[in-house]
Design a protein around this motif. Structure first.
Motif, short mmCIF file in Angstrom:
data_model
loop_
_atom_site.label_atom_id
_atom_site.label_comp_id
_atom_site.label_asym_id
_atom_site.label_seq_id
_atom_site.Cartn_x
_atom_site.Cartn_y
_atom_site.Cartn_z
N PHE A 36 0.81 -1.21 0.00
CA PHE A 36 0.00 0.00 0.00
C PHE A 36 0.84 1.27 0.00
CE2 PHE A 36 -2.59 -3.34 1.95
CZ PHE A 36 -3.62 -3.37 1.02
N GLU A 37 2.12 1.10 -0.28
CA GLU A 37 3.05 2.22 -0.35
C GLU A 37 2.94 3.12 0.88
OE1 GLU A 37 2.50 4.08 -4.17
OE2 GLU A 37 3.17 2.28 -5.23
N GLN A 38 2.93 2.47 2.03
CA GLN A 38 2.91 3.15 3.32
C GLN A 38 4.33 3.15 3.88
OE1 GLN A 38 0.00 4.28 5.18
NE2 GLN A 38 -0.95 4.10 3.16
N SER A 39 4.58 4.10 4.77
CA SER A 39 5.87 4.06 5.46
C SER A 39 5.88 2.85 6.38
CB SER A 39 6.09 5.34 6.26
OG SER A 39 5.19 5.38 7.35
N MET A 40 7.06 2.36 6.67
CA MET A 40 7.15 1.21 7.57
C MET A 40 6.58 1.57 8.94
SD MET A 40 7.85 -1.98 7.78
CE MET A 40 8.91 -2.40 6.41
N SER A 41 6.82 2.79 9.42
CA SER A 41 6.29 3.16 10.74
C SER A 41 4.77 3.19 10.73
CB SER A 41 6.87 4.50 11.19
OG SER A 41 6.50 5.54 10.30
#
Length: 147
Positions: A36-41
């Motif tokens: 989902f192209e989210q940051s890892m955090s």
């Protein structure tokens, strides 16, 4: 190691739920970041939140399932009973996680449901396999005719 097979039903459910969710966060966090192209955090935070919901549901669902299971005339956990367990657990969990995912990802319920289906497909197999492996290591619960 005899204590493993003589855990109380409550202790057994807690140990099972925690171990299950450790594996879930290890998979979901990176999968969300990648898929989902989210940051890892952000994806790990969502994975932990989803895990907390799943932990609560796991405890409640297994208590209900074991209460039902203890009233069944046939003891043990057949493949059919394990499938019923997996369907019940994952279906109930979806009712909680789809709205959470829609809110977190700022998307529609339909889009969240479609995203959740990918995770649910994985977790359906994971739930059945994990429960089987857990029962092999820790023995069957009393409700299924275990010690």
């Amino acid at each position: 190691m005899n204590w493993i097979r003589t855990m109380s039903p409550t202790t057994r459910r807690v140990v099972q739920a925690v171990l299950y969710e450790v594996g879930a966060v290890a998979f979901v966090g990176p999968a969300l970041a990648w898929g989902f192209e989210q940051s890892m955090s952000s994806s790990l935070a969502l994975a932990v939140l989803m895990s907390a919901v799943a932990l609560a549901w796991n405890y409640v669902f297994n208590a209900l399932f074991e209460a039902w299971e203890s009233r069944q005339p046939v003891k043990g956990r057949s493949a059919w009973r394990r499938l019923v367990h997996g369907i019940g657990f994952e279906g109930g969990l979806a009712l909680w996680l789809v709205p959470l995912a829609a809110w977190w990802l700022q998307t529609t319920l339909l889009a969240a449901l479609l995203a959740e289906l990918v995770l649910l497909a994985f977790f359906f197999v994971y739930a059945v396999a994990f429960t089987w492996a857990f029962d092999r290591v820790f023995g069957l619960p009393r409700s299924a005719g275990g010690a």
